[in-house]
Every structure is written in C-alpha cells, then in structure tokens.
Design a protein around this motif. Structure first.
Motif, PDB file in Angstrom:
ATOM      1  N   ILE A 232       6.171   4.025   2.887  1.00  0.00           N
ATOM      2  CA  ILE A 232       5.307   2.850   2.992  1.00  0.00           C
ATOM      3  C   ILE A 232       5.534   2.205   4.363  1.00  0.00           C
ATOM      4  O   ILE A 232       6.674   1.869   4.702  1.00  0.00           O
ATOM      5  N   PRO A 233       4.480   2.009   5.172  1.00  0.00           N
ATOM      6  CA  PRO A 233       4.668   1.377   6.487  1.00  0.00           C
ATOM      7  C   PRO A 233       4.955  -0.124   6.364  1.00  0.00           C
ATOM      8  O   PRO A 233       4.666  -0.743   5.332  1.00  0.00           O
ATOM      9  N   GLU A 234       5.512  -0.690   7.407  1.00  0.00           N
ATOM     10  CA  GLU A 234       5.814  -2.123   7.412  1.00  0.00           C
ATOM     11  C   GLU A 234       4.550  -2.975   7.347  1.00  0.00           C
ATOM     12  O   GLU A 234       4.544  -4.051   6.754  1.00  0.00           O
ATOM     13  N   ASN A 235       3.468  -2.487   7.970  1.00  0.00           N
ATOM     14  CA  ASN A 235       2.236  -3.276   8.055  1.00  0.00           C
ATOM     15  C   ASN A 235       1.222  -2.891   6.982  1.00  0.00           C
ATOM     16  O   ASN A 235       0.012  -2.956   7.198  1.00  0.00           O
TER      17      ASN A 235
ATOM     18  N   ASN B  33      -4.050   2.017  -7.110  1.00  0.00           N
ATOM     19  CA  ASN B  33      -4.344   1.243  -5.906  1.00  0.00           C
ATOM     20  C   ASN B  33      -3.347   0.087  -5.713  1.00  0.00           C
ATOM     21  O   ASN B  33      -3.588  -1.038  -6.152  1.00  0.00           O
ATOM     22  N   PRO B  34      -2.195   0.351  -5.063  1.00  0.00           N
ATOM     23  CA  PRO B  34      -1.275  -0.747  -4.720  1.00  0.00           C
ATOM     24  C   PRO B  34      -1.881  -1.638  -3.639  1.00  0.00           C
ATOM     25  O   PRO B  34      -2.429  -1.148  -2.644  1.00  0.00           O
ATOM     26  N   ARG B  35      -1.757  -2.971  -3.842  1.00  0.00           N
ATOM     27  CA  ARG B  35      -2.318  -3.935  -2.894  1.00  0.00           C
ATOM     28  C   ARG B  35      -1.253  -4.953  -2.511  1.00  0.00           C
ATOM     29  O   ARG B  35      -0.724  -5.669  -3.363  1.00  0.00           O
ATOM     30  N   PHE B  36      -0.950  -5.001  -1.213  1.00  0.00           N
ATOM     31  CA  PHE B  36      -0.046  -6.007  -0.659  1.00  0.00           C
ATOM     32  C   PHE B  36      -0.921  -7.107  -0.060  1.00  0.00           C
ATOM     33  O   PHE B  36      -1.292  -7.069   1.118  1.00  0.00           O
TER      34      PHE B  36
ATOM     35  N   GLY C  24       8.295  -0.329   4.515  1.00  0.00           N
ATOM     36  CA  GLY C  24       9.228   0.361   5.390  1.00  0.00           C
ATOM     37  C   GLY C  24      10.163   1.333   4.703  1.00  0.00           C
ATOM     38  O   GLY C  24      11.067   1.862   5.350  1.00  0.00           O
ATOM     39  N   GLN C  25       9.928   1.603   3.409  1.00  0.00           N
ATOM     40  CA  GLN C  25      10.855   2.470   2.691  1.00  0.00           C
ATOM     41  C   GLN C  25      10.161   3.702   2.123  1.00  0.00           C
ATOM     42  O   GLN C  25       8.964   3.685   1.828  1.00  0.00           O
ATOM     43  N   ALA C  26      10.959   4.762   1.956  1.00  0.00           N
ATOM     44  CA  ALA C  26      10.453   5.997   1.356  1.00  0.00           C
ATOM     45  C   ALA C  26      10.341   5.813  -0.157  1.00  0.00           C
ATOM     46  O   ALA C  26      10.980   4.939  -0.746  1.00  0.00           O
ATOM     47  N   PHE C  27       9.522   6.656  -0.770  1.00  0.00           N
ATOM     48  CA  PHE C  27       9.360   6.592  -2.218  1.00  0.00           C
ATOM     49  C   PHE C  27       9.109   7.983  -2.781  1.00  0.00           C
ATOM     50  O   PHE C  27       8.691   8.902  -2.071  1.00  0.00           O
ATOM     51  N   GLU C  28       9.375   8.113  -4.076  1.00  0.00           N
ATOM     52  CA  GLU C  28       9.011   9.294  -4.848  1.00  0.00           C
ATOM     53  C   GLU C  28       8.196   8.818  -6.041  1.00  0.00           C
ATOM     54  O   GLU C  28       8.569   7.844  -6.705  1.00  0.00           O
ATOM     55  N   MET C  29       7.094   9.484  -6.306  1.00  0.00           N
ATOM     56  CA  MET C  29       6.186   9.069  -7.377  1.00  0.00           C
ATOM     57  C   MET C  29       5.796  10.281  -8.203  1.00  0.00           C
ATOM     58  O   MET C  29       5.590  11.374  -7.668  1.00  0.00           O
TER      59      MET C  29
ATOM     60  N   GLN D 198      -7.570  12.664  -4.081  1.00  0.00           N
ATOM     61  CA  GLN D 198      -7.912  11.960  -2.848  1.00  0.00           C
ATOM     62  C   GLN D 198      -6.849  10.904  -2.577  1.00  0.00           C
ATOM     63  O   GLN D 198      -6.439  10.170  -3.484  1.00  0.00           O
ATOM     64  N   ILE D 199      -6.374  10.837  -1.337  1.00  0.00           N
ATOM     65  CA  ILE D 199      -5.387   9.832  -0.933  1.00  0.00           C
ATOM     66  C   ILE D 199      -5.831   9.240   0.402  1.00  0.00           C
ATOM     67  O   ILE D 199      -6.181   9.978   1.326  1.00  0.00           O
ATOM     68  N   ALA D 200      -5.795   7.923   0.504  1.00  0.00           N
ATOM     69  CA  ALA D 200      -6.180   7.267   1.754  1.00  0.00           C
ATOM     70  C   ALA D 200      -5.532   5.893   1.802  1.00  0.00           C
ATOM     71  O   ALA D 200      -5.051   5.368   0.791  1.00  0.00           O
ATOM     72  N   GLY D 201      -5.527   5.302   3.001  1.00  0.00           N
ATOM     73  CA  GLY D 201      -5.003   3.957   3.171  1.00  0.00           C
ATOM     74  C   GLY D 201      -3.701   3.922   3.930  1.00  0.00           C
ATOM     75  O   GLY D 201      -3.344   4.862   4.647  1.00  0.00           O
ATOM     76  N   ASP D 202      -2.952   2.837   3.741  1.00  0.00           N
ATOM     77  CA  ASP D 202      -1.741   2.578   4.509  1.00  0.00           C
ATOM     78  C   ASP D 202      -0.529   3.221   3.838  1.00  0.00           C
ATOM     79  O   ASP D 202       0.281   2.559   3.171  1.00  0.00           O
ATOM     80  N   VAL D 203      -0.403   4.518   4.007  1.00  0.00           N
ATOM     81  CA  VAL D 203       0.729   5.239   3.439  1.00  0.00           C
ATOM     82  C   VAL D 203       0.893   6.541   4.203  1.00  0.00           C
ATOM     83  O   VAL D 203      -0.066   7.076   4.766  1.00  0.00           O
ATOM     84  N   SER D 204       2.133   7.022   4.256  1.00  0.00           N
ATOM     85  CA  SER D 204       2.419   8.330   4.847  1.00  0.00           C
ATOM     86  C   SER D 204       2.896   9.246   3.734  1.00  0.00           C
ATOM     87  O   SER D 204       3.834   8.907   3.006  1.00  0.00           O
ATOM     88  N   ILE D 205       2.235  10.394   3.570  1.00  0.00           N
ATOM     89  CA  ILE D 205       2.591  11.344   2.520  1.00  0.00           C
ATOM     90  C   ILE D 205       3.196  12.591   3.158  1.00  0.00           C
ATOM     91  O   ILE D 205       2.572  13.238   3.991  1.00  0.00           O
ATOM     92  N   GLN D 206       4.423  12.907   2.753  1.00  0.00           N
ATOM     93  CA  GLN D 206       5.089  14.105   3.265  1.00  0.00           C
ATOM     94  C   GLN D 206       4.829  15.323   2.372  1.00  0.00           C
ATOM     95  O   GLN D 206       4.633  16.421   2.861  1.00  0.00           O
ATOM     96  N   THR D 207       4.846  15.113   1.061  1.00  0.00           N
ATOM     97  CA  THR D 207       4.747  16.247   0.151  1.00  0.00           C
ATOM     98  C   THR D 207       3.959  15.889  -1.092  1.00  0.00           C
ATOM     99  O   THR D 207       4.095  14.794  -1.621  1.00  0.00           O
ATOM    100  N   ILE D 208       3.120  16.834  -1.523  1.00  0.00           N
ATOM    101  CA  ILE D 208       2.458  16.763  -2.819  1.00  0.00           C
ATOM    102  C   ILE D 208       2.786  18.054  -3.549  1.00  0.00           C
ATOM    103  O   ILE D 208       2.520  19.138  -3.044  1.00  0.00           O
ATOM    104  N   ASN D 209       3.368  17.930  -4.745  1.00  0.00           N
ATOM    105  CA  ASN D 209       3.644  19.097  -5.574  1.00  0.00           C
ATOM    106  C   ASN D 209       2.923  18.941  -6.899  1.00  0.00           C
ATOM    107  O   ASN D 209       3.067  17.911  -7.556  1.00  0.00           O
TER     108      ASN D 209
END
Length: 294
Positions: A39-42, A65-68, A98-103, A137-148
C-alpha cells in the motif's frame, strides 16, 4: 508434462496496474486467490473485481474497494447489467499506508471469505453464481507483486504455518505430484531446510537446503541414518534475504524437478527405492512460509 513450470491449479504472476486478465479454469468451491502487494503512502483507494467476462463492462460478482477518505472503510458490492447493487460497508481498515500485505479470497459455497494478513476480515455472500466468474481486474493506488490462483486438486492449501513445520502429505508422493511452497527469507536469515521424509523410518528421501550466505542450495538424502553425497551445482541462487520465493517441487518417475520463481533450478535423482513411501513434509530454519499447497 514433465517439464511444466506452472501446474493447472496455480497461476503466479507479477503485474503492472491496471490489470485485467483471465482466471484460467474459472472458480469453484475451495479455490483461493492469494495476493501479495504494498500500500503506498499516498493511497486514496483501489479495487479488486471478480468479473463474469474479460471486459471492464462485464458483470462484477465481487467488488472489493478499500477507501482511505478520512472515514476509512472497505466497500463490497456487485454490479449486474451495468447497475450497482446495495453496498456493504465495513468501517474497519485492514491495510496500513506504506506497508506490505497478504490477502486471500476463499471461494465457499455461500460466499467469498476475505482474509488480510492472516486475519479474517469479511464474508461477502454470493449474489452472482461464482461459476460465472472467469476474470480478475485490479486498479487504483496499490502495488501488486504476486497473484496466485490455487485450486482444490490434492487438498486445501495451508496458510502461514509456523516454522518448524511438519505435516503428513495427504495421499503421499507419487509421479507427477507437485508441492507448492511460497515464502520469504527474512533479513538476517542464513539457511533453511525442506525435507521429504518417509515417516515410518525417518529416512529423508530429499533434503533441500538453501544456504544464503554461501550462495548455494545443497541437496542430499539421509537413508538408514547416513547422509549421502551432497549436490551443490546450480546456475543461479534465487534465495536472498528479504525476498519472496515461489517454489514448485514436482515428483517425476526418476527425479524431483525443482522450479523457483518460474525458473528451473535443478533436478534431484531419486535415491530412495519408491517415491510412494514419501509421506511427510518438514520445513525448518530461517524462513517465513506464506502457504503450502499439497
């Protein structure tokens, strides 16, 4: 099929966003979708959609849809024939800036069970049959490293097991069976071991021993209490501090074939009389395991 890197119940990818792609084989009860990202800081918001077609205009069976937005929340919904249905709002935010996550999205007969960082978050009941879902479909303010995408062949995956880990292999090993292990070498981690064991005799038919500081991956066996000759030759070392790894260990007729991060790493010729007697998996050392799929 002996040289297949990706087995049919697993899709492992690293993607730039926005992402829209198929879920090969679709969904069925017991299938789980594992995502690892940051998750990015902004951050403002991002979404994950499970689609009933491979276009953005397709029906959406699950909208996550997470909303900050000052009143942080996660919105769940569906969209059919271009019309959104009633929202389910969870006023709790499982993600941190600013932190990594697993979902994990687990498909059950009644709905989608969502876990974030190992914790149960929400159960969204089906409004559209999950059998219709064929894309993500994935879009928005997030960085995705892996989808399994992990299916039900061979049993359910084990998520976030403690290490040391020891578990019987359901049905034992046999030719063409593949074990999937995803994990990370923590900072300061030096070595770990993955052992395929014959439980009745405690023989280790296959000992896989990455040694981070030496830059080698040692392979061996221990039969009758005696270690055999080590094998060390590899073309690359994919195990590094602070790095995730996806490992696929396939049992062939004459050897184990090991792939890491989609690349063939080595073969280990069987030294034990019958791979069918191998019925236990043990993992120890400096490693964090995200999941194991038998």
């Amino acid at each position: 099929f002996e040289d297949m890197v990706v087995v049919e119940y697993m899709l492992s990818i690293v993607q730039r966003l926005p992402y829209l792609g198929p879920i090969y084989g679709g969904l069925r009860e017991g299938v789980s979708i594992y995502l690892q990202g940051t998750i990015p800081e902004n951050i403002n918001r991002f979404f994950i959609n499970l689609l009933c077609g491979e276009s953005e205009s397709s029906d959406i069976a699950l909208h996550f849809n997470p909303r900050f937005d000052g009143r942080d929340k996660v919105v769940f919904n569906t969209c059919q024939n271009g019309s959104w249905e009633s929202e389910e709002k969870i006023h709790s935010m499982p993600f941190c800036k600013g932190q990594a996550f697993e979902m994990i999205i687990l498909v059950s007969s009644h709905g989608y069970k969502i876990k974030v960082n190992g914790n149960d978050f929400h159960h969204f009941k089906h409004r559209i049959p999950f059998e219709r879902v064929c894309a993500m479909q994935i879009a928005g303010d997030v960085s995705i490293q892996t989808i399994n995408v992990i299916g039900v062949m061979g049993g359910q995956p084990i998520y976030n097991p403690p290490v040391p880990f020891s578990n019987m292999i359901p049905g034992g090993m046999f030719p063409k069976r593949t074990i999937i292990i995803r994990g990370m070498v923590p900072y300061g981690g030096d070595r770990m071991s993955i052992n395929f064991v014959v439980s009745r005799s405690r023989d280790i038919a296959f000992h896989l021993n990455p040694r981070v500081r030496e830059g080698v991956v040692v392979r061996n066996s221990m039969i009758g209490g005696c270690w055999g000759q080590e094998e060390r030759e590899i073309s690359m070392n994919p195990f590094m501090e602070g790095q995730y790894f996806d490992m696929s260990i396939r049992c062939g007729n004459g050897r184990f074939k090991v792939f890491v991060n989609g690349q063939h790493l080595f073969d280990f010729v069987h030294r034990f009389q019958s791979c069918n007697e191998i019925d236990m998996l043990e993992i120890d050392g400096n490693v964090q395991i995200s999941y194991i799929h038998f």
